[in-house]
Design a protein around this motif. Structure first.
Motif, short mmCIF file in Angstrom:
data_model
loop_
_atom_site.label_atom_id
_atom_site.label_comp_id
_atom_site.label_asym_id
_atom_site.label_seq_id
_atom_site.Cartn_x
_atom_site.Cartn_y
_atom_site.Cartn_z
N GLU A 1 70.59 2.09 -9.72
CA GLU A 1 71.53 1.53 -9.77
C GLU A 1 71.23 0.59 -8.70
O GLU A 1 71.67 -0.95 -8.23
CB GLU A 1 72.44 1.55 -10.19
CG GLU A 1 73.35 0.68 -10.42
CD GLU A 1 74.90 1.18 -10.90
OE1 GLU A 1 75.50 0.76 -11.25
OE2 GLU A 1 74.67 3.31 -11.05
N GLN A 2 71.09 1.41 -7.50
CA GLN A 2 71.02 0.18 -6.11
C GLN A 2 69.92 0.08 -5.60
O GLN A 2 69.86 -0.55 -5.11
CB GLN A 2 71.23 2.00 -5.08
CG GLN A 2 72.11 2.77 -5.00
CD GLN A 2 72.68 4.34 -4.18
OE1 GLN A 2 71.32 4.27 -4.29
NE2 GLN A 2 74.28 4.31 -4.02
N ILE A 3 68.80 -0.24 -6.19
CA ILE A 3 67.33 -0.92 -5.97
C ILE A 3 67.16 -1.65 -6.88
O ILE A 3 67.40 -3.20 -5.46
CB ILE A 3 66.14 0.04 -6.32
CG1 ILE A 3 65.86 1.46 -5.56
CG2 ILE A 3 65.47 -1.00 -6.49
CD1 ILE A 3 64.94 2.00 -5.57
N GLU A 4 68.27 -1.72 -7.95
CA GLU A 4 68.58 -3.40 -9.16
C GLU A 4 69.10 -4.16 -7.79
O GLU A 4 68.76 -5.13 -7.66
CB GLU A 4 69.01 -2.70 -10.15
CG GLU A 4 68.85 -3.96 -10.92
CD GLU A 4 69.24 -3.90 -12.34
OE1 GLU A 4 70.41 -4.19 -13.18
OE2 GLU A 4 69.52 -2.46 -12.85
N TRP A 5 70.60 -3.71 -7.47
CA TRP A 5 71.47 -4.24 -6.70
C TRP A 5 71.29 -5.00 -5.76
O TRP A 5 71.28 -6.06 -5.18
CB TRP A 5 72.74 -3.13 -6.28
CG TRP A 5 73.82 -4.22 -5.44
CD1 TRP A 5 74.71 -4.67 -5.29
CD2 TRP A 5 73.75 -4.27 -4.42
NE1 TRP A 5 75.47 -5.50 -5.13
CE2 TRP A 5 75.29 -4.14 -3.73
CE3 TRP A 5 73.37 -3.56 -2.91
CZ2 TRP A 5 74.81 -4.40 -2.99
CZ3 TRP A 5 73.27 -3.33 -1.80
CH2 TRP A 5 74.03 -4.39 -1.25
N ALA A 6 70.11 -3.78 -4.68
CA ALA A 6 69.94 -5.00 -2.87
C ALA A 6 68.38 -5.84 -3.61
O ALA A 6 68.15 -6.63 -2.72
CB ALA A 6 69.07 -3.55 -2.44
N CYS A 7 67.84 -5.36 -4.19
CA CYS A 7 66.61 -6.46 -5.13
C CYS A 7 67.73 -7.86 -4.70
O CYS A 7 67.44 -9.11 -4.70
CB CYS A 7 66.00 -6.28 -6.06
SG CYS A 7 64.53 -4.96 -5.71
N GLU A 8 69.07 -8.27 -5.68
CA GLU A 8 69.56 -9.26 -7.00
C GLU A 8 70.27 -9.56 -4.90
O GLU A 8 70.62 -10.41 -5.38
CB GLU A 8 70.71 -9.17 -7.31
CG GLU A 8 70.31 -8.22 -8.80
CD GLU A 8 70.63 -8.24 -9.76
OE1 GLU A 8 72.29 -7.49 -9.35
OE2 GLU A 8 70.18 -7.96 -10.79
N GLU A 9 70.73 -8.76 -4.07
CA GLU A 9 71.52 -8.53 -3.34
C GLU A 9 69.96 -9.78 -2.29
O GLU A 9 70.51 -10.99 -1.19
CB GLU A 9 72.39 -8.12 -2.47
CG GLU A 9 72.76 -8.18 -0.50
CD GLU A 9 73.84 -9.08 -1.15
OE1 GLU A 9 74.65 -10.17 -0.37
OE2 GLU A 9 74.51 -9.15 -2.41
#
Length: 323
Positions: free
Chosen positions: A278-286
């Motif tokens: 979940e954190q990796i997905e958020w980081a990619c979007e950010e």
């Protein structure tokens, strides 16, 4: 996005102004060349015809490259702009340079009968004003874009992916130089009674057009093959990626210019070992959001979570003795 649309509209206006100016100038030069018997004026007429054809191709390039992506072209039509711009540089070479050099050599070999140069001088004066206005329009766009990006004007002009505007500025600059050469050829013939000066002026105009065609052809070829963004921008992209929480390294960065306002970014990213999916997905979007905010021309961002070399070795386990 509004800035990109405005930039595209400004490019279209710049090219239309140049096309309209060159079409009228070509007819006037041809008439003046026939009346005065000047090969330099006829070379200038061929020059303006070539420029008009070039601008029509550039208009086609601007129109077709603006089509949205579809199933057949998932990355869009941006690179098509450079195909038409490449053809435009060929038109400049064949339609202007070859004719001018040939006509100049023919004049030197056979001579020419000099007529009344008055009409030619008038046409050259009017053409100089029209070409000057067209060049001013192109330079104003170049300076505006350079100022918006915070880059020196000369540096921006050399590296700009907007080859339509680059073509207009270079061709108009060559046109003004060509007009001065044609006037010099007419004046030399008038003072000496010899057509040699006119022939030399015609050849010099052709050489000038060869240089313009070569520079524009090389610029478009580089972009067709695939040119990355400048080093300073690549450094800025790395900086933005590393500023995102959970990202600890950029292992590989690939950038590709697809058009003046279309840049593709692909990168292999190393995340913290403890980062969740979940954190990796958020980081990619950010990361994508930050990149587009800093560089509005970035249209596509592809980030590939990839463990660093140390993590790969740890995951593989201890190496056998002597391995």
């Amino acid at each position: 996005m509004s800035n990109e649309k405005a930039g595209g509209g400004e490019s279209m206006f710049t090219v239309v102004v140049a096309a309209a100016a060159n079409l009228g100038i070509a007819v006037a030069k041809a008439v003046a060349g026939v009346i005065s018997g000047s090969s330099a004026m006829l070379s200038e007429a061929a020059h303006s015809v070539a420029d008009t054809v070039t601008e029509l191709m550039l208009l086609t390039a601007l129109k077709r490259s603006g089509k949205p992506a579809d199933d057949e072209h998932p990355l869009g039509y941006g690179p098509e702009r450079y195909i038409w711009a490449m053809l435009a540089s060929v038109a400049t070479f064949v339609g202007g340079a070859v004719f001018s050099v040939h006509d100049g050599i023919h004049t030197l070999a056979t001579g020419e009968e000099l007529g009344d140069p008055l009409v030619s001088y008038i046409v050259l004066g009017v053409a100089f004003l029209l070409e000057g206005y067209s060049l001013r329009t192109g330079l104003r766009q170049v300076r505006g874009e350079a100022a918006r990006l915070g880059a020196p004007t000369a540096h921006y002009f050399r590296l700009t992916p907007d080859t339509a505007v680059k073509a207009v500025v270079m061709e108009d600059s060559a046109a003004l130089a060509g007009l001065l050469l044609a006037a010099g050829g007419l004046l030399g013939g008038q003072l000496t009674g010899s057509g040699v000066w006119d022939g030399i002026a015609s050849i010099l105009i052709g050489v000038l057009l060869v240089y313009v065609a070569w520079v524009l052809g090389r610029s478009n070829a580089q972009l067709l093959i695939g040119r990355p963004v400048p080093q300073a921008m690549r450094a800025g992209i790395r900086e933005e990626l590393l500023s995102v929480p959970h990202i600890i390294d950029v292992l590989e960065l690939t950038t590709l210019i697809q058009g003046p306002t279309e840049i593709l970014i692909a990168a292999k990213i190393d995340f913290r070992d403890v980062s969740s999916a979940e954190q990796i997905e958020w980081a990619c979007e950010e990361a994508e959001e930050q990149l587009r905010e800093r560089y509005p021309s970035i249209r596509r961002v592809y980030l590939d979570p990839t463990p660093g070399l140390g993590r790969q070795r740890r995951a593989a386990g201890p190496r056998p003795p002597g391995g």
